[in-house]
Design a protein around this motif. Sequence first.
Motif, short mmCIF file in Angstrom:
data_model
loop_
_atom_site.label_atom_id
_atom_site.label_comp_id
_atom_site.label_asym_id
_atom_site.label_seq_id
_atom_site.Cartn_x
_atom_site.Cartn_y
_atom_site.Cartn_z
N ALA A 10 0.84 -1.20 0.00
CA ALA A 10 0.00 0.00 0.00
C ALA A 10 0.88 1.25 0.00
N ASP A 11 1.94 1.19 0.79
CA ASP A 11 2.92 2.29 0.83
C ASP A 11 3.50 2.57 -0.54
N MET A 12 3.87 1.49 -1.22
CA MET A 12 4.49 1.64 -2.55
C MET A 12 3.50 2.25 -3.54
N ILE A 13 2.26 1.76 -3.47
CA ILE A 13 1.24 2.29 -4.40
C ILE A 13 1.01 3.78 -4.15
N ARG A 14 1.00 4.17 -2.87
CA ARG A 14 0.72 5.56 -2.54
C ARG A 14 1.91 6.49 -2.78
N THR A 15 3.12 5.99 -2.50
CA THR A 15 4.24 6.95 -2.45
C THR A 15 5.39 6.69 -3.42
N SER A 16 5.43 5.51 -4.06
CA SER A 16 6.56 5.26 -4.96
C SER A 16 6.46 6.16 -6.18
N ARG A 17 7.61 6.60 -6.65
CA ARG A 17 7.63 7.43 -7.86
C ARG A 17 7.20 6.62 -9.08
N LYS A 18 7.35 5.29 -8.96
CA LYS A 18 6.96 4.42 -10.08
C LYS A 18 5.45 4.26 -10.18
N SER A 19 4.73 4.55 -9.09
CA SER A 19 3.29 4.26 -9.03
C SER A 19 2.52 5.12 -10.04
N PRO A 20 1.80 4.46 -10.96
CA PRO A 20 1.07 5.23 -11.97
C PRO A 20 -0.23 5.84 -11.43
N ASN A 21 -0.74 5.34 -10.30
CA ASN A 21 -2.01 5.87 -9.78
C ASN A 21 -2.03 5.81 -8.25
N PRO A 22 -1.41 6.82 -7.59
CA PRO A 22 -1.36 6.79 -6.12
C PRO A 22 -2.73 6.96 -5.46
N TYR A 23 -3.74 7.30 -6.24
CA TYR A 23 -5.08 7.52 -5.67
C TYR A 23 -5.99 6.29 -5.80
N VAL A 24 -5.46 5.21 -6.33
CA VAL A 24 -6.31 4.04 -6.56
C VAL A 24 -6.90 3.53 -5.23
N PRO A 25 -8.17 3.15 -5.20
CA PRO A 25 -8.71 2.56 -3.96
C PRO A 25 -8.04 1.22 -3.67
N ILE A 26 -7.66 1.02 -2.41
CA ILE A 26 -7.04 -0.25 -2.00
C ILE A 26 -7.94 -0.88 -0.94
N ILE A 27 -8.37 -2.10 -1.21
CA ILE A 27 -9.16 -2.85 -0.21
C ILE A 27 -8.26 -3.94 0.36
N MET A 28 -8.05 -3.87 1.66
CA MET A 28 -7.17 -4.86 2.29
C MET A 28 -7.98 -5.99 2.91
N ILE A 29 -7.50 -7.21 2.65
CA ILE A 29 -8.21 -8.40 3.14
C ILE A 29 -7.36 -9.06 4.22
N SER A 30 -8.01 -9.45 5.32
CA SER A 30 -7.24 -10.15 6.35
C SER A 30 -8.14 -10.93 7.29
N SER A 31 -7.58 -12.04 7.80
CA SER A 31 -8.30 -12.79 8.83
C SER A 31 -8.12 -12.12 10.18
N TYR A 32 -7.08 -11.31 10.28
CA TYR A 32 -6.82 -10.61 11.54
C TYR A 32 -7.50 -9.25 11.45
N ALA A 33 -8.65 -9.13 12.11
CA ALA A 33 -9.41 -7.88 11.94
C ALA A 33 -9.50 -7.10 13.24
N ASP A 34 -8.41 -7.08 14.02
CA ASP A 34 -8.47 -6.31 15.26
C ASP A 34 -8.23 -4.83 14.96
N GLU A 35 -8.60 -4.00 15.90
CA GLU A 35 -8.51 -2.55 15.71
C GLU A 35 -7.10 -2.09 15.38
N THR A 36 -6.10 -2.73 16.02
CA THR A 36 -4.72 -2.31 15.78
C THR A 36 -4.32 -2.49 14.32
#
Lengths: 200, 166
Positions: free
Chosen positions: A71-97
């Motif tokens: 997600a960091d790379m998509i948002r901040t890498s100079r190579k990233s063609p679309n830093p504004y793309v929506p990112i949906i993160m999937i995980s079995s660990y869904a705690d607040e932290t």
Amino acid sequence: MSYQLESLRILIIDDNAHIRQLLRTILYAVGIRAIDVAEDGVTGFDAFCRLEYDLVFTDYEMEPISGLDLADMIRTSRKSPNPYVPIIMISSYADETRIQSARDRGVTEFLAKPFTVDVLMSRLESVIENPRPFVRTDSYFGPDRRRKQDSRYAGPERRKADLEKVNVSVRDLSEQQRNALQESRANVAKVAKVAKVAND
Amino acid sequence: MAQESHGNGQYQLITPPNLLKAKVGKGGAGGIDPDLIKNAESVIDTMGVEFAGSVELETARIMKLAMDFESEPDKAAKIQKKILRVAHDLRGQGATYGYNIVSDISESLFRYTDGLSSAADMNADVLRAHADAMRAVVKNGVKGDGGAVGIDLVKSLEALASRRKV
């Protein structure tokens, strides 16, 4: 008139083949045709840089780079063609932290596993209908982490609530099903008893 | 793209155009076609049959790992890792296919295995009890929470698992 989802191009990055297949199948069933998959963050980012994606699904825990790093790379890498793309993160660990860490790294939405078709669709609708403005500070670039109160808002993830637990009544079970579960329950009791004796 | 500076220039608020909405909402008000959602749900129902088959294979794997742990306790750490992987994968899928109880049992197995202070403390019978319960569920097509009997089964496994070292 309903959304014209066939015009979307989606990238799924997950090291679990079942989840890749599951997401791909659901998205295809609702009309999305351009769906690419990658099994790790490195090849995923490489794919992301080559084509114009409208939405990215990524797993949280992956090797060699995590979903957060991706997600960091998509948002901040100079190579990233679309830093504004929506990112949906999937995980079995869904705690607040973890959800907070994901938000702090620029993730748009969080999807806890196991998920239902309905919950997945609500995330999709959320990124289409309620895009958040982006914030740039010295230490952060990504969607505004202060979420407006909004009747459509479905998150942050409330795992149990989102899962729409299917309650089954005893009458719904056949005798065979009931017997099988009771037999298994008796087996657990036996293990517990032996363990208790060993502890005593 | 609208950009505004706030907090004496400490942060910038950027409002990118909603390209996603522009792309999918050509036709009007929008929303995902309910027929397509039903279509996706019926595909998932079909995939649930395959899932049940894969759970049976995974339970056989847990049984084998429990046996390996008993015969080769020096490989406990490796075995623990494999069990965590299986439990993690199953808990993340069960409810998607309507097998909420498989997710619940896997969650109990994951917590048990993950909460041990040492891999050597694993108890093969506890592992087998979880595998046996999952097999009973999918073999008999018990969906949802399994009703009162299913809930009781999960609670008994959680109680067993919470004892950590048995």
